[in-house]
Motif scaffolding. Sequence first.
Motif, PDB file in Angstrom:
ATOM      1  N   SER A  71       0.965  -1.249  -0.022  1.00 35.55           N
ATOM      2  CA  SER A  71       0.140  -0.090  -0.100  1.00 35.55           C
ATOM      3  C   SER A  71       0.963   1.322  -0.059  1.00 35.55           C
ATOM      4  O   SER A  71       0.224   2.499  -0.416  1.00 35.55           O
ATOM      5  N   THR A  72       2.169   1.192   0.325  1.00 31.17           N
ATOM      6  CA  THR A  72       2.994   2.265   0.300  1.00 31.17           C
ATOM      7  C   THR A  72       4.245   2.016  -0.484  1.00 31.17           C
ATOM      8  O   THR A  72       4.466   0.807  -0.950  1.00 31.17           O
ATOM      9  N   VAL A  73       5.067   3.043  -1.097  1.00 31.62           N
ATOM     10  CA  VAL A  73       6.090   2.925  -1.806  1.00 31.62           C
ATOM     11  C   VAL A  73       7.117   2.089  -0.959  1.00 31.62           C
ATOM     12  O   VAL A  73       8.013   1.069  -1.574  1.00 31.62           O
TER      13      VAL A  73
ATOM     14  N   ASN B  58       6.082   7.477 -11.177  1.00 29.00           N
ATOM     15  CA  ASN B  58       5.810   8.617 -11.893  1.00 29.00           C
ATOM     16  C   ASN B  58       6.121   8.259 -13.448  1.00 29.00           C
ATOM     17  O   ASN B  58       5.307   8.610 -14.304  1.00 29.00           O
ATOM     18  N   GLN B  59       7.348   7.745 -13.837  1.00 28.75           N
ATOM     19  CA  GLN B  59       7.558   7.548 -15.317  1.00 28.75           C
ATOM     20  C   GLN B  59       6.527   6.756 -15.963  1.00 28.75           C
ATOM     21  O   GLN B  59       6.347   6.844 -17.084  1.00 28.75           O
ATOM     22  N   ASN B  60       5.951   5.725 -14.992  1.00 30.51           N
ATOM     23  CA  ASN B  60       5.103   4.770 -15.611  1.00 30.51           C
ATOM     24  C   ASN B  60       3.678   4.921 -15.625  1.00 30.51           C
ATOM     25  O   ASN B  60       2.721   3.956 -15.721  1.00 30.51           O
ATOM     26  N   GLU B  61       3.369   6.105 -14.594  1.00 28.35           N
ATOM     27  CA  GLU B  61       2.247   6.487 -14.639  1.00 28.35           C
ATOM     28  C   GLU B  61       1.326   5.429 -13.543  1.00 28.35           C
ATOM     29  O   GLU B  61       0.188   5.194 -13.912  1.00 28.35           O
ATOM     30  N   ILE B  62       2.004   4.983 -12.756  1.00 31.96           N
ATOM     31  CA  ILE B  62       1.408   3.925 -11.574  1.00 31.96           C
ATOM     32  C   ILE B  62       1.108   4.838 -10.411  1.00 31.96           C
ATOM     33  O   ILE B  62       1.763   5.435  -9.991  1.00 31.96           O
ATOM     34  N   SER B  63      -0.011   4.243  -9.975  1.00 25.02           N
ATOM     35  CA  SER B  63      -0.680   5.114  -8.922  1.00 25.02           C
ATOM     36  C   SER B  63      -0.810   4.129  -7.709  1.00 25.02           C
ATOM     37  O   SER B  63      -0.966   2.871  -7.865  1.00 25.02           O
ATOM     38  N   TYR B  64      -0.646   4.493  -6.502  1.00 21.87           N
ATOM     39  CA  TYR B  64      -0.783   3.493  -5.288  1.00 21.87           C
ATOM     40  C   TYR B  64      -1.998   4.376  -4.329  1.00 21.87           C
ATOM     41  O   TYR B  64      -2.350   5.659  -4.490  1.00 21.87           O
ATOM     42  N   LYS B  65      -2.443   3.747  -3.394  1.00 22.20           N
ATOM     43  CA  LYS B  65      -3.430   4.242  -2.905  1.00 22.20           C
ATOM     44  C   LYS B  65      -2.994   5.161  -1.866  1.00 22.20           C
ATOM     45  O   LYS B  65      -2.250   5.047  -1.160  1.00 22.20           O
ATOM     46  N   LYS B  66      -4.043   6.009  -1.785  1.00 19.45           N
ATOM     47  CA  LYS B  66      -3.673   7.451  -0.729  1.00 19.45           C
ATOM     48  C   LYS B  66      -3.862   6.808   0.584  1.00 19.45           C
ATOM     49  O   LYS B  66      -5.121   6.238   1.080  1.00 19.45           O
ATOM     50  N   PRO B  67      -2.879   7.278   1.542  1.00 19.13           N
ATOM     51  CA  PRO B  67      -3.151   6.725   2.709  1.00 19.13           C
ATOM     52  C   PRO B  67      -4.248   7.212   3.464  1.00 19.13           C
ATOM     53  O   PRO B  67      -4.849   8.411   3.307  1.00 19.13           O
ATOM     54  N   LEU B  68      -4.751   6.473   4.545  1.00 21.01           N
ATOM     55  CA  LEU B  68      -6.066   7.135   5.198  1.00 21.01           C
ATOM     56  C   LEU B  68      -5.666   8.065   6.180  1.00 21.01           C
ATOM     57  O   LEU B  68      -4.458   8.335   6.363  1.00 21.01           O
ATOM     58  N   SER B  69      -6.382   9.027   6.422  1.00 24.24           N
ATOM     59  CA  SER B  69      -6.116  10.206   7.173  1.00 24.24           C
ATOM     60  C   SER B  69      -6.103   9.719   8.553  1.00 24.24           C
ATOM     61  O   SER B  69      -6.534   8.696   8.955  1.00 24.24           O
ATOM     62  N   LYS B  70      -5.856  10.658   9.551  1.00 24.55           N
ATOM     63  CA  LYS B  70      -5.457  10.127  10.859  1.00 24.55           C
ATOM     64  C   LYS B  70      -6.725   9.785  11.533  1.00 24.55           C
ATOM     65  O   LYS B  70      -6.893   9.070  12.296  1.00 24.55           O
ATOM     66  N   GLU B  71      -7.606  10.420  11.300  1.00 23.16           N
ATOM     67  CA  GLU B  71      -9.106  10.602  11.873  1.00 23.16           C
ATOM     68  C   GLU B  71      -9.645   8.962  11.090  1.00 23.16           C
ATOM     69  O   GLU B  71     -10.339   8.364  11.612  1.00 23.16           O
TER      70      GLU B  71
END
Length: 413
Positions: A22-24, A51-64
Amino acid sequence: MPVLQWLNPDYVQGLFESGICSTVEEARNYICESYPQQKSFTSHTLLIFLNQNEISYKKPLSKEELEEQVRIATSEIGGVAGRKAMQGYLRSKNIHASQERISNAQKIVGQVYFENRRQDAQRQLNPRPYHATCFGYNLHFDQNEKLVEYGIVFVMAVDGKSAFITRASIMPRKNNITIYDQVFAASVVDFGLWDQTIQDCGREFFLSIFIQDYLKDFRVKPNTERSRPPFRQVTSCKNNRVERVWQEVNARVGFPIKFAFVEMEENNMLSRLDLTHMFATSIVGCSVARVLYQRFIDGWNNRSVPKKLIPAQYILSKGNFILPAGTLPTAAAAAELYRNCDGRLTDESQFGKDLLSASPEKQERRDAMFWEEINTTFGGIENIANYTTNNQYHLLQQAVIKFIEIGLFVASQ
């Protein structure tokens, strides 16, 4: 200039989409472990690759958001679970966060639980070095009788390399046929035959050992010879790969249920001398235990282990021997084979005494009435499990009493 040209972008995208990472940082560690022949690289380099391959990963949950998820998980598995176990359980629900963030969230949503864990940080360590070459090398079996006096017995099988719990079962009495069907055979169906099984000298594993030996020739791969015995019977202290898991199971599953029943005895609400009471503790207790047991297994199999893969990830490179279709005997066929070789087996039996055992129609009516009550009045068996694991025993105790009352009512009709 493109970086990491040897790395397949689709493979990396799959790590994020499947929830493996879920993280880099997690992806970087996973890729480095999966490709040890390649030169190591930094998380920053991997980020450039994404970034070069336009690969997205999940945005981390907020603290709340994370605190709310940890609060919900704590209500389901209790406060005994530390940051690693909590991370594994959240990961099983496809919720991903670092152990540091989870620990911070636990401090906020369960301060008392956090302090209790901090003061009781001593963990049981493996007293001897252990080696297994791959997933599928050793399969460790064991049973736990901490709640046997209430008609609840735990059995599980653990892969030696990964500590992945392949199958687990709860039954009123330990039984060869049930253990074979729900633990050994189920593990083989899911993953294939293990090279060797390891268990103690208890008679409850005899049928599983018999079939492991019966199928031993299927372990031999083409152009190889297999000299390892198909099974080993050892003392408990030498079966530590599975023995250490019971410490966690007891804390998160067994002890909360046991404390509830002991409290009932102390308040004269329950008597171990009354076999109808023991039948009720077995039926209700096994139902609650199965919920908590499965939650524990989900978390355990998906937890992060320092300097190792997540247990579930070892399955991708398993070395089990896949059996031809129809080779693995059913429970009934295995029992017949064993008995034909002069072995003795006992069929599974209930614990305690069922007042309605002579009347299947009344049994069916009682069960329907009881589970309707559980779902409408108690909020379901999962809700009872939530309260029990958080040391609030009244729902479980009331459920046992309700089962007894409904049984007496139907018997009087």
